[in-house]
Structures are given as structure tokens and as C-alpha cells.
Design a protein around this motif. Structure first.
Motif, PDB file in Angstrom:
ATOM      1  N   ASN A 311      -1.566  17.206  -2.189  1.00  0.00           N
ATOM      2  CA  ASN A 311      -1.735  18.644  -2.039  1.00  0.00           C
ATOM      3  C   ASN A 311      -1.436  19.392  -3.324  1.00  0.00           C
ATOM      4  O   ASN A 311      -0.426  19.128  -3.978  1.00  0.00           O
ATOM      5  N   ARG A 315      -1.678  24.394  -1.037  1.00  0.00           N
ATOM      6  CA  ARG A 315      -1.856  23.631   0.207  1.00  0.00           C
ATOM      7  C   ARG A 315      -0.521  23.120   0.750  1.00  0.00           C
ATOM      8  O   ARG A 315      -0.381  22.922   1.956  1.00  0.00           O
ATOM      9  N   ASP A 319       0.669  23.805   4.713  1.00  0.00           N
ATOM     10  CA  ASP A 319       0.809  22.647   5.597  1.00  0.00           C
ATOM     11  C   ASP A 319       1.645  23.011   6.821  1.00  0.00           C
ATOM     12  O   ASP A 319       2.725  23.597   6.691  1.00  0.00           O
TER      13      ASP A 319
END
Length: 390
Positions: A311, A315, A319
Motif C-alpha cells: 500500500n 491506501r 484500509d
């Protein structure tokens, strides 16, 4: 909810840059009353005071400005130390002696004081007075020698590992000393350094040399002696897969739909797979690049094989697991508005940090704190007139 676990402790924070503030943040996150003692000159080297780095490192503190180059300010600091529980500093070792605020001087006014020192290279030894920065500690402490690809040169880690870990070890040492004080009634001098922390964090790479006599090299994204344990391509990005041991390997081959990898003598055992790593990695990659990352993450985890996407930072915070862990702490700054800062990764039953207070303006609480520590209005004014306080 009751007071946070460390709310009964007062901490004097003389730190700057990153290692020391990281240490203090572990205490302030759990309620310690932190007074940041600053000089009158430039702000902390972590950047502009309004910058995200400073705001994250120095939230939940009050600020007092004392010019410790003036004897009146040193006398004032000693009065603060007489009523404090902890003092944290990360000067070079010679500086605190020159200022007259070393451990022995402050222990004389408060034997219960836990005094913590974080430096580049430690309080003793031939390098004690050298300036220390994270990347230098990563280099000298061995981390860069095992980071990077075999064909490439050494690389620093993407985060300041030595700074952060020395701060964490410093906080652990402070908590040990506070527990010890409950039994002995006396404080201790807690010491750590960037170099000590970095060497300690070598972990299994260190004992490969100390016990096995092997000088580890760089293996890139491959684990030094296990595979599959690394980065593999997917149709839309890359994933990390980790399978350690033969039982995990059998599950891995089944989930991958590649029984031939289990039967091939080049890949049948861990030792064989490591010896033939390039061929094994390409055989696995030929399968994984045929489907998107989400497919493999779901499939392998369902089979009990560790697997996750790589990631980018945006991101990470999108999550759902990271969101569920509450790792973001909101703070309302009077000038900067709503800020989202990093929270503590520690969970305690029945206790949780609330909204963070913003990092203080420089000298915002000088009068308030000095009054709390017993200074009269006249004494405060005299400190200001002498240029010792601001």
C-alpha cells in the motif's frame, strides 16, 4: 472514564529533532503532564512550528521558554525539576554538563527524578561527543548494509528507524525506572542512543554474525533464508506472500494451484528453494501475475497463508483494518483548524487517549507553568527582565 494511566507524572521535555520527542510522545499519549522547555532561538529542527511533523511530535504539551545559557534560567529549571517526576534530554553529552543541568546536578535537588538521556552515540566511549543523525546511525549500526538489492548499493530505510527506536527504548527505560522508584524511592539515569538502538534492532541479522559467524548481505525483498517470503507480481500491482515451513508451503502450493512446485526437487525443501530462488520466484510469478492482487490476498489468507498488498500511504489510512484500530487522532488547532495526527499503537483495556491537544505556541504557557511550580509574579517578571524566560 478514569484518568489516563500516566496522568500522575510530570515530565520536563528538553528534547528536540525526533528521537527525544518520540520518547516523550509515548508518555504524553497516555496522560503524562508534559512541559516542553524551549530555548528562545529557532524552533525545533523538525521543521516549521505549524508543519505536520512538529504538530504530530509535540501535541499534548505545554511550552515554557527558558534560556538555559543564563544562570537564572538554570536555577528556574532546577526548581521545576525539584517537583517533576521525569526529565528527558537529547543534548550531546557535553552540553548538559556545560549548562549545569546534568543528572548529578538535578539529582541533588530531586533524588526521585528519573532523568533520561538520548544521544547519537551514548554517554561514554570514543564517539560520545559526536553529533548523531538517523542516517549516520543506520549506516554505522549495520542497517544499510543489509538493506537494498545484492546488485545495488546500500540503502537507508524509508523511515528514521534509529531515531524512532531510540525514542521507544528511552520510553521503556523511563517506565522501568518509574516502576523501580516505587520500590526504592529513588530515580535513575536512563540512557540510550541512536547507535545502541540501531544495533539492537539488527535482531536476527546480528546473531547471524555473533553466533553463526556469517556477515549478512543485502537480499532485497527476499528473506535471507526463507521462501516464499517476498514480493510477487499481480495483474494490477504487487503483493507480499509469506509461507514459513513445509506445512505452510504445502498450503501455499495448493492455494496457488501449482502442485508441481511441491513435486519439483528444486523446490521441494526450504533449502532447495533458497538455493534455486531465482527459478522458484519466476515459477511463482508466472502464476501470480495472472490475477489481480485482491484475488490473491483473499485466496491466500483463506488458506492460512500470510499475504497483503503493498500500500501507498494514502491506501494505508483507507484500509478498513487500520481504520478499525483507531490509529488516527484528531486535534483542533486554533489557527490551523482540524488536524489528523498519528495515534498510539498500544491498546489498554478501560483506557484510551481522547482527542489530542495541539502542539503549543512557543512560550504559550510560561507564566501558567511557573505559577504552578511555585513562582511568584515578581519572580516571573524578574526572569523576563533578565532575559532568562519568555
Amino acid at each position: 472514564m478514569s484518568a489516563l494511566p500516566l496522568a500522575r507524572f510530570t515530565v520536563l521535555d528538553l528534547t528536540r529533532v525526533r528521537a527525544g520527542p518520540t520518547c516523550v510522545k509515548q508518555l504524553s499519549d497516555w496522560g503524562a503532564r508534559v512541559v516542553k522547555v524551549e530555548g528562545p532561538g529557532e524552533d525545533d529542527m523538525t521543521g516549521a512550528r505549524d508543519g505536520s511533523d512538529f504538530q504530530n511530535l509535540h501535541r499534548d504539551k505545554r511550552s515554557v521558554v527558558l534560556d538555559l545559557k543564563r544562570p537564572e534560567a538554570v536555577a528556574a529549571l532546577k526548581r521545576l525539576a525539584a517537583r517533576a517526576d521525569v526529565l528527558v534530554e537529547n543534548f550531546r553529552p557535553d552540553v548538559k554538563h556545560r549548562l549545569g543541568i546534568a543528572y548529578e546536578a538535578l539529582r541533588a535537588v530531586n533524588p526521585r527524578l528519573v532523568y533520561a538521556s538520548i544521544s547519537g552515540f551514548g554517554q561514554e566511549g570514543p564517539y560520545r561527543d559526536r553529533p548523531g543523525f538517523d542516517m549516520v546511525a543506520q549506516a554505522m549500526g549495520g542497517l544499510m548494509s543489509v538493506t537494498g538489492t545484492p546488485a545495488g548499493g546500500p540503502l537507508r530505510a524509508g523511515i528514521p528507524v534509529a531515531d524512532l527506536c531510540s525514542g521507544l527504548f528511552g520510553a521503556i527505560g523511563i517506565l522501568i525506572a518509574l516502576l523501580d522508584r516505587e520500590a526504592t524511592g529513588e530515580g535513575r539515569w536512563v540512557q540510550t542512543s541512536l547507535l545502541q538502538a540501531q544495533v539492537a534492532m539488527l535482531d536476527f541479522q546480528a546473531v547471524r554474525w555473533l553466533v553463526d559467524g556469517v556477515v549478512p548481505g543485502r537480499t532485497g525483498n527476499d528473506h535471507p533464508y526463507m521462501t516464499p517470503m517476498g514480493v510477487y507480481p499481480a495483474a494490477d500491482g504487487e503483493i507480499v506472500i509469506g509461507a514459513s515451513g513445509q506445512e505452510q508451503y504445502r498450503k501455499f502450493c495448493a492455494a496457488l494451484g501449482a502442485p508441481e512446485l511441491l513435486e519439483d526437487p528444486r523446490f521441494a525443501t526450504m533449502e532447495a528453494r533458497v538455493e534455486n530462488r531465482a527459478a522458484f520466484t519466476e515459477a511463482v510469478a508466472a502464476r501470480t501475475r495472472a490475477a489481480p492482487a485482491g484475488h490473491w490476498v483473499a485466496l491466500f489468507n483463506a488458506a492460512g497463508i500470510a499475504c497483503g498488498p503493498i500500500n501507498a500511504i494514502d491506501r494505508v489510512f483507507a484500509d478498513p483494518q487500520v481504520r478499525a484500530q483507531g490509529l488516527v487522532r484528531p486535534v483542533r488547532h486554533p489557527r490551523l483548524g482540524e488536524l489528523r495526527l498519528l495515534g498510539s499503537p498500544i491498546g489498554l483495556s478501560g483506557a484510551a487517549p481522547g482527542d489530542a491537544r495541539p502542539a503549543p505556541e512557543k512560550g504559550e504557557h510560561t507564566d501558567e507553568v511557573l505559577r504552578e511550580f511555585g513562582f511568584s509574579a515578581e519572580e516571573i517578571e524578574r526572569l523576563r527582565a533578565a532575559g532568562a524566560a519568555m
